[in-house]
Design an enzyme around this catalytic site. Structure first.
Site, mmCIF file in Angstrom:
data_model
loop_
_atom_site.group_PDB
_atom_site.id
_atom_site.type_symbol
_atom_site.label_atom_id
_atom_site.label_comp_id
_atom_site.label_asym_id
_atom_site.label_seq_id
_atom_site.Cartn_x
_atom_site.Cartn_y
_atom_site.Cartn_z
ATOM 1 N N ARG A 73 -17.850 10.361 -10.419
ATOM 2 C CA ARG A 73 -16.804 11.177 -10.606
ATOM 3 C C ARG A 73 -16.514 11.669 -11.747
ATOM 4 O O ARG A 73 -15.757 10.871 -12.721
ATOM 5 C CB ARG A 73 -15.513 10.696 -9.802
ATOM 6 C CG ARG A 73 -14.443 11.868 -9.629
ATOM 7 C CD ARG A 73 -12.950 10.977 -9.186
ATOM 8 N NE ARG A 73 -13.323 10.457 -7.790
ATOM 9 C CZ ARG A 73 -12.488 9.651 -7.265
ATOM 10 N NH1 ARG A 73 -11.556 9.051 -7.759
ATOM 11 N NH2 ARG A 73 -12.998 9.271 -6.066
ATOM 12 N N HIS A 117 -14.839 5.352 -10.829
ATOM 13 C CA HIS A 117 -15.700 6.228 -10.289
ATOM 14 C C HIS A 117 -16.427 6.918 -11.382
ATOM 15 O O HIS A 117 -17.593 7.228 -11.611
ATOM 16 C CB HIS A 117 -15.322 7.737 -9.522
ATOM 17 C CG HIS A 117 -15.120 6.769 -8.080
ATOM 18 N ND1 HIS A 117 -16.134 6.954 -7.036
ATOM 19 C CD2 HIS A 117 -14.059 6.375 -7.313
ATOM 20 C CE1 HIS A 117 -15.516 6.584 -5.783
ATOM 21 N NE2 HIS A 117 -14.368 6.164 -5.901
ATOM 22 N N ASP A 156 -17.401 5.556 -2.716
ATOM 23 C CA ASP A 156 -16.473 5.457 -1.452
ATOM 24 C C ASP A 156 -17.555 5.986 -0.212
ATOM 25 O O ASP A 156 -18.387 6.821 -0.187
ATOM 26 C CB ASP A 156 -15.735 6.599 -1.530
ATOM 27 C CG ASP A 156 -14.636 6.423 -2.648
ATOM 28 O OD1 ASP A 156 -14.455 5.270 -3.075
ATOM 29 O OD2 ASP A 156 -13.938 7.397 -3.118
ATOM 30 N N GLU A 216 -8.482 -0.301 -0.494
ATOM 31 C CA GLU A 216 -9.131 1.156 0.030
ATOM 32 C C GLU A 216 -10.311 0.424 0.722
ATOM 33 O O GLU A 216 -11.249 -0.170 0.087
ATOM 34 C CB GLU A 216 -9.425 2.009 -1.014
ATOM 35 C CG GLU A 216 -8.403 2.696 -1.721
ATOM 36 C CD GLU A 216 -8.946 3.653 -2.859
ATOM 37 O OE1 GLU A 216 -9.967 3.788 -3.207
ATOM 38 O OE2 GLU A 216 -7.986 4.489 -3.343
ATOM 39 N N HIS A 244 -13.858 1.782 -0.763
ATOM 40 C CA HIS A 244 -14.086 1.680 -2.089
ATOM 41 C C HIS A 244 -14.792 0.632 -2.816
ATOM 42 O O HIS A 244 -14.271 -0.697 -2.672
ATOM 43 C CB HIS A 244 -12.844 1.929 -2.846
ATOM 44 C CG HIS A 244 -12.740 2.164 -4.377
ATOM 45 N ND1 HIS A 244 -12.479 3.211 -5.096
ATOM 46 C CD2 HIS A 244 -13.039 1.043 -5.365
ATOM 47 C CE1 HIS A 244 -12.509 2.717 -6.386
ATOM 48 N NE2 HIS A 244 -13.012 1.570 -6.572
#
Length: 275
Positions: free
Chosen positions: A112, A157, A164, A246, A249
C-alpha cells in the site's frame, strides 16, 4: 515586392516549425532515468503476486469504491497485489497446502503506497464524510478512528511484506460488483445479510472497524472461529505474524524493509525496471 514578402513569410514560418520540432526532440530525447525520476519505482525484489502464484484469488478492494472511504484510493492504478518476493513465495507455499484441503487464499490488499495512507488520514479528518459508516464502522464514532487505532499515519503495508487476506471454499463462486449508493449492511451482520463475498464466514467482513474483528475474540465461535484458525495456523507456520486486532492482517517476518515506507504506485509500471 509581393513575391518577396510571401517568401519572407514562408521562411519565417518554416523557421518556427523547425524551432518547435527541435524543442520537442529535446524533450523526448531526455534520458529514461530523468523521466522516471518523476515517479518512484519499486525495489528489484518486489514482485507481482500473480507472477509467483496465478491461483490465488485477488479482489483488490482499494482499487474499487467498496471500502470504508467509498472511492478508489490514491495510488491504486491497477488491481494488483505487489509484495516483496519472500512474502509472495510464502503465500505460494500456503496456497499449495490450502488447495489440497479444498480452499484458496484471496487477497484484499498487499503493498500500500504512502499516498494511499495519506488518503485514509484526510478522509478520517473529515468528520462529515460518513458515507460508508453503516457497513464498515457502524458502532465507532468517526472522531475516534485515530484514538482507537483504526487509522494511522503509517502502515506496515507500505513496507511491502504485509497482506490482508481470507479463505475461499472451492470451487469459488463469483462475487457480484458493488454498486455505489446501494443499501449498506453492518460488517458484523450474519454472513447471509452482509455484502455477498465468496469467502468463508470469518464472523465479520473485511475492514470491519469493530472489536469482533479481533482474531481471537471470544464471541467468535464454531465455524467462524475454525475458519480464522485455519488461516492463522497455515500462515504462522510459514513466517507470517497476525495483527491481533484484525483477523485478515498478516506480515511476513523477517521483513526485507522493516523501516522503509514506500510510495511507488500500485501498477505494473512500478516494476518495469526489473526486466
Amino acid at each position: 515586392m509581393t513575391r518577396l514578402l510571401a517568401a519572407v513569410r514562408v521562411t519565417t514560418a518554416f523557421r518556427g516549425i523547425v524551432t518547435a520540432l527541435a524543442a520537442l526532440t529535446a524533450m523526448t530525447a531526455a534520458p529514461p532515468s530523468a523521466r522516471a525520476a518523476t515517479e518512484p519505482q519499486a525495489p528489484a525484489d518486489f514482485v507481482s503476486l500473480r507472477s509467483v502464484d496465478r491461483t490465488i484469488i485477488q479482489e483488490m478492494r482499494y482499487f474499487t469504491p467498496h471500502n470504508f472511504v467509498g472511492e478508489r484510493i490514491d495510488g491504486y492504478r491497477q488491481p494488483l497485489c505487489l509484495l516483496t518476493r519472500p512474502a509472495a513465495e510464502a503465500l505460494h507455499t500456503a496456497q499449495r497446502q490450502l488447495l489440497r484441503q479444498g480452499y484458496s487464499l484471496k487477497v484484499y490488499d498487499c503493498y500500500r503506497p504512502q499516498r494511499a495512507v495519506d488518503h485514509f488520514v484526510r478522509w478520517a479528518e473529515d468528520l462529515d464524510d460518513e458515507a460508508m459508516k453503516a457497513e464498515f464502522y457502524p458502532n465507532v464514532d468517526k472522531s475516534r478512528l485515530f484514538t482507537d487505532g483504526y487509522i494511522a499515519e503509517k502502515s506496515g503495508h507500505s513496507r511491502g511484506s504485509t497482506v490482508d487476506l481470507t479463505l475461499v471454499r472451492l470451487p469459488a463462486k463469483p462475487t457480484r460488483p458493488y454498486h455505489p449508493g446501494e443499501p449498506l449492511v453492518p460488517c458484523y451482520a450474519p454472513q447471509s445479510e452482509r455484502f455477498p463475498d465468496n469467502s468463508v464466514d470469518m464472523g465479520t467482513g473485511f475492514d470491519c472497524f469493530d472489536t469482533l474483528s479481533h482474531t481471537l475474540d471470544p464471541r467468535i465461535q464454531g465455524e467462524q472461529r475454525a475458519n480464522r484458525l485455519r488461516l492463522k495456523n497455515t500462515l504462522e507456520k510459514l513466517g507470517f505474524v497476525n495483527l491481533a486486532e484484525e483477523w485478515w492482517h498478516y506480515t511476513y517476518k523477517p521483513e526485507p524493509y522493516p523501516d522503509t515506507y514506500f510510495d511507488f504506485p500500485v501498477s505494473a509500471g512500478s516494476l518495469t525496471h526489473h526486466r
